[in-house]
Write a protein that holds these residues in place. Structure first.
Motif, mmCIF file in Angstrom:
data_model
loop_
_atom_site.group_PDB
_atom_site.id
_atom_site.type_symbol
_atom_site.label_atom_id
_atom_site.label_comp_id
_atom_site.label_asym_id
_atom_site.label_seq_id
_atom_site.Cartn_x
_atom_site.Cartn_y
_atom_site.Cartn_z
ATOM 1 N N ALA A 1 83.625 113.775 106.321
ATOM 2 C CA ALA A 1 83.804 115.217 106.500
ATOM 3 C C ALA A 1 85.267 115.606 106.387
ATOM 4 C CB ALA A 1 83.234 115.657 107.855
ATOM 5 N N MET A 2 86.131 114.850 107.014
ATOM 6 C CA MET A 2 87.559 115.168 106.954
ATOM 7 C C MET A 2 88.112 114.961 105.545
ATOM 8 S SD MET A 2 87.966 116.366 109.870
ATOM 9 C CE MET A 2 89.716 116.649 109.960
ATOM 10 N N THR A 3 87.597 113.991 104.832
ATOM 11 C CA THR A 3 88.002 113.774 103.437
ATOM 12 C C THR A 3 87.601 114.974 102.585
ATOM 13 O OG1 THR A 3 87.848 111.378 103.654
ATOM 14 C CG2 THR A 3 87.719 112.269 101.419
ATOM 15 N N LEU A 4 86.388 115.473 102.786
ATOM 16 C CA LEU A 4 85.933 116.647 102.040
ATOM 17 C C LEU A 4 86.815 117.864 102.339
ATOM 18 C CD1 LEU A 4 82.054 116.368 102.457
ATOM 19 C CD2 LEU A 4 83.468 115.575 100.549
ATOM 20 N N ILE A 5 87.140 118.036 103.604
ATOM 21 C CA ILE A 5 87.981 119.174 104.014
ATOM 22 C C ILE A 5 89.377 119.029 103.412
ATOM 23 C CG2 ILE A 5 89.111 120.280 105.985
ATOM 24 C CD1 ILE A 5 86.510 119.456 107.610
ATOM 25 N N MET A 6 89.949 117.843 103.523
ATOM 26 C CA MET A 6 91.316 117.619 103.051
ATOM 27 C C MET A 6 91.423 117.814 101.532
ATOM 28 S SD MET A 6 93.682 114.216 103.461
ATOM 29 C CE MET A 6 92.658 113.239 102.385
ATOM 30 N N TYR A 7 90.580 117.125 100.777
ATOM 31 C CA TYR A 7 90.681 117.217 99.323
ATOM 32 C C TYR A 7 90.182 118.563 98.794
ATOM 33 C CZ TYR A 7 92.196 112.402 98.867
ATOM 34 O OH TYR A 7 92.920 111.233 98.946
ATOM 35 N N GLY A 8 89.202 119.141 99.466
ATOM 36 C CA GLY A 8 88.773 120.485 99.080
ATOM 37 C C GLY A 8 89.897 121.489 99.260
ATOM 38 N N GLY A 9 90.599 121.391 100.371
ATOM 39 C CA GLY A 9 91.735 122.276 100.623
ATOM 40 C C GLY A 9 92.857 122.065 99.628
ATOM 41 N N LEU B 1 89.364 117.319 93.622
ATOM 42 C CA LEU B 1 87.907 117.473 93.672
ATOM 43 C C LEU B 1 87.205 116.150 93.398
ATOM 44 C CD1 LEU B 1 87.287 120.897 91.889
ATOM 45 C CD2 LEU B 1 87.174 120.396 94.336
ATOM 46 N N LEU B 2 87.769 115.354 92.504
ATOM 47 C CA LEU B 2 87.182 114.053 92.199
ATOM 48 C C LEU B 2 87.225 113.138 93.419
ATOM 49 C CD1 LEU B 2 85.916 112.243 90.029
ATOM 50 C CD2 LEU B 2 88.230 111.546 89.396
ATOM 51 N N GLN B 3 88.330 113.155 94.156
ATOM 52 C CA GLN B 3 88.426 112.349 95.375
ATOM 53 C C GLN B 3 87.364 112.777 96.387
ATOM 54 O OE1 GLN B 3 90.318 109.635 96.033
ATOM 55 N NE2 GLN B 3 90.950 109.785 93.902
ATOM 56 N N ALA B 4 87.202 114.079 96.539
ATOM 57 C CA ALA B 4 86.172 114.578 97.458
ATOM 58 C C ALA B 4 84.787 114.173 96.978
ATOM 59 C CB ALA B 4 86.279 116.100 97.584
ATOM 60 N N HIS B 5 84.582 114.268 95.681
ATOM 61 C CA HIS B 5 83.283 113.901 95.115
ATOM 62 C C HIS B 5 82.965 112.430 95.377
ATOM 63 C CE1 HIS B 5 79.850 113.717 92.463
ATOM 64 N NE2 HIS B 5 80.422 112.703 91.839
ATOM 65 N N HIS B 6 83.967 111.562 95.269
ATOM 66 C CA HIS B 6 83.738 110.136 95.539
ATOM 67 C C HIS B 6 83.271 109.923 96.983
ATOM 68 C CE1 HIS B 6 84.975 108.680 91.705
ATOM 69 N NE2 HIS B 6 86.255 108.995 91.842
ATOM 70 N N ALA B 7 83.900 110.606 97.919
ATOM 71 C CA ALA B 7 83.498 110.484 99.328
ATOM 72 C C ALA B 7 82.072 111.001 99.523
ATOM 73 C CB ALA B 7 84.471 111.250 100.223
ATOM 74 N N GLN B 8 81.781 112.112 98.882
ATOM 75 C CA GLN B 8 80.451 112.694 98.990
ATOM 76 C C GLN B 8 79.405 111.775 98.359
ATOM 77 O OE1 GLN B 8 79.552 116.127 96.514
ATOM 78 N NE2 GLN B 8 78.797 117.200 98.332
ATOM 79 N N ALA B 9 79.719 111.215 97.192
ATOM 80 C CA ALA B 9 78.777 110.334 96.498
ATOM 81 C C ALA B 9 78.495 109.075 97.313
ATOM 82 C CB ALA B 9 79.324 109.970 95.119
ATOM 83 N N GLU B 10 79.532 108.547 97.962
ATOM 84 C CA GLU B 10 79.345 107.362 98.806
ATOM 85 C C GLU B 10 78.376 107.670 99.953
ATOM 86 O OE1 GLU B 10 82.006 104.718 101.865
ATOM 87 O OE2 GLU B 10 82.974 105.416 100.028
ATOM 88 N N MET B 11 78.547 108.837 100.550
ATOM 89 C CA MET B 11 77.668 109.243 101.639
ATOM 90 C C MET B 11 76.233 109.436 101.128
ATOM 91 S SD MET B 11 77.888 112.670 103.964
ATOM 92 C CE MET B 11 77.633 113.663 102.507
ATOM 93 N N LEU B 12 76.088 110.054 99.960
ATOM 94 C CA LEU B 12 74.759 110.281 99.399
ATOM 95 C C LEU B 12 74.076 108.966 99.023
ATOM 96 C CD1 LEU B 12 75.499 113.419 97.209
ATOM 97 C CD2 LEU B 12 74.142 113.329 99.308
ATOM 98 N N THR B 13 74.855 108.013 98.540
ATOM 99 C CA THR B 13 74.313 106.699 98.204
ATOM 100 C C THR B 13 73.767 106.014 99.452
ATOM 101 O OG1 THR B 13 75.821 106.449 96.344
ATOM 102 C CG2 THR B 13 74.867 104.427 97.242
ATOM 103 N N LYS B 14 74.539 106.061 100.532
ATOM 104 C CA LYS B 14 74.081 105.466 101.792
ATOM 105 C C LYS B 14 72.803 106.148 102.280
ATOM 106 C CE LYS B 14 78.533 103.817 103.477
ATOM 107 N NZ LYS B 14 79.583 103.974 104.502
ATOM 108 N N GLU B 15 72.768 107.461 102.145
ATOM 109 C CA GLU B 15 71.581 108.217 102.561
ATOM 110 C C GLU B 15 70.370 107.779 101.736
ATOM 111 O OE1 GLU B 15 69.799 111.247 104.993
ATOM 112 O OE2 GLU B 15 71.921 110.711 105.015
ATOM 113 N N ALA B 16 70.562 107.608 100.438
ATOM 114 C CA ALA B 16 69.474 107.189 99.554
ATOM 115 C C ALA B 16 68.992 105.779 99.880
ATOM 116 C CB ALA B 16 69.921 107.266 98.095
ATOM 117 N N GLN B 17 69.879 104.963 100.445
ATOM 118 C CA GLN B 17 69.526 103.604 100.824
ATOM 119 C C GLN B 17 68.923 103.528 102.219
ATOM 120 O OE1 GLN B 17 73.380 101.774 100.248
ATOM 121 N NE2 GLN B 17 72.977 101.336 98.092
#
Length: 105
Positions: free
Chosen positions: A10-18, A50-66
């Motif tokens: 969450a903090m990664t998304l906030i930081m890189y989004g900002g 945005l790419l850095q944020a996307h990587h963090a988001q994708a990692e979270m989504l991958t874990k969720e899918a698993q």
């Protein structure tokens, strides 16, 4: 309370989004002043953030899918909101910069 991993994402998304939004604002300002090379450089930095944020988001989504459930927290909601708003802002910045280019021609 969110677990540490979820909070870090969450903090990664906030930081890189900002960071992306700030760079997009700077890109618009540069274009408004006619400095299109600087505007392009700032947009590139925005895309990298945005790419850095996307990587963090994708990692979270991958874990969720698993099957690793992510606890939904206000931090995560804010992080996702921040990221999506920043993506839209960067997209609009590109259009605004294009308009400035056309007006300068």
């Amino acid at each position: 309370m969110a677990d540490q991993s979820s909070l870090e994402v969450a903090m990664t998304l906030i930081m890189y989004g900002g960071e992306a939004k700030s760079c997009a604002v700077e890109a618009i300002a540069a274009a408004k002043g006619g400095d299109f090379p600087r505007a392009a450089a700032k947009l590139e930095l925005a895309q990298k953030a945005l790419l850095q944020a996307h990587h963090a988001q994708a990692e979270m989504l991958t874990k969720e899918a698993q099957g690793e459930n992510t606890e939904l927290s206000l931090f995560m909601v804010h992080g996702q909101d921040h990221l999506m708003t920043s993506i839209a802002f960067v997209d609009l910045a590109k259009e605004i910069i294009d308009l400035h280019k056309k007006f300068k021609e």
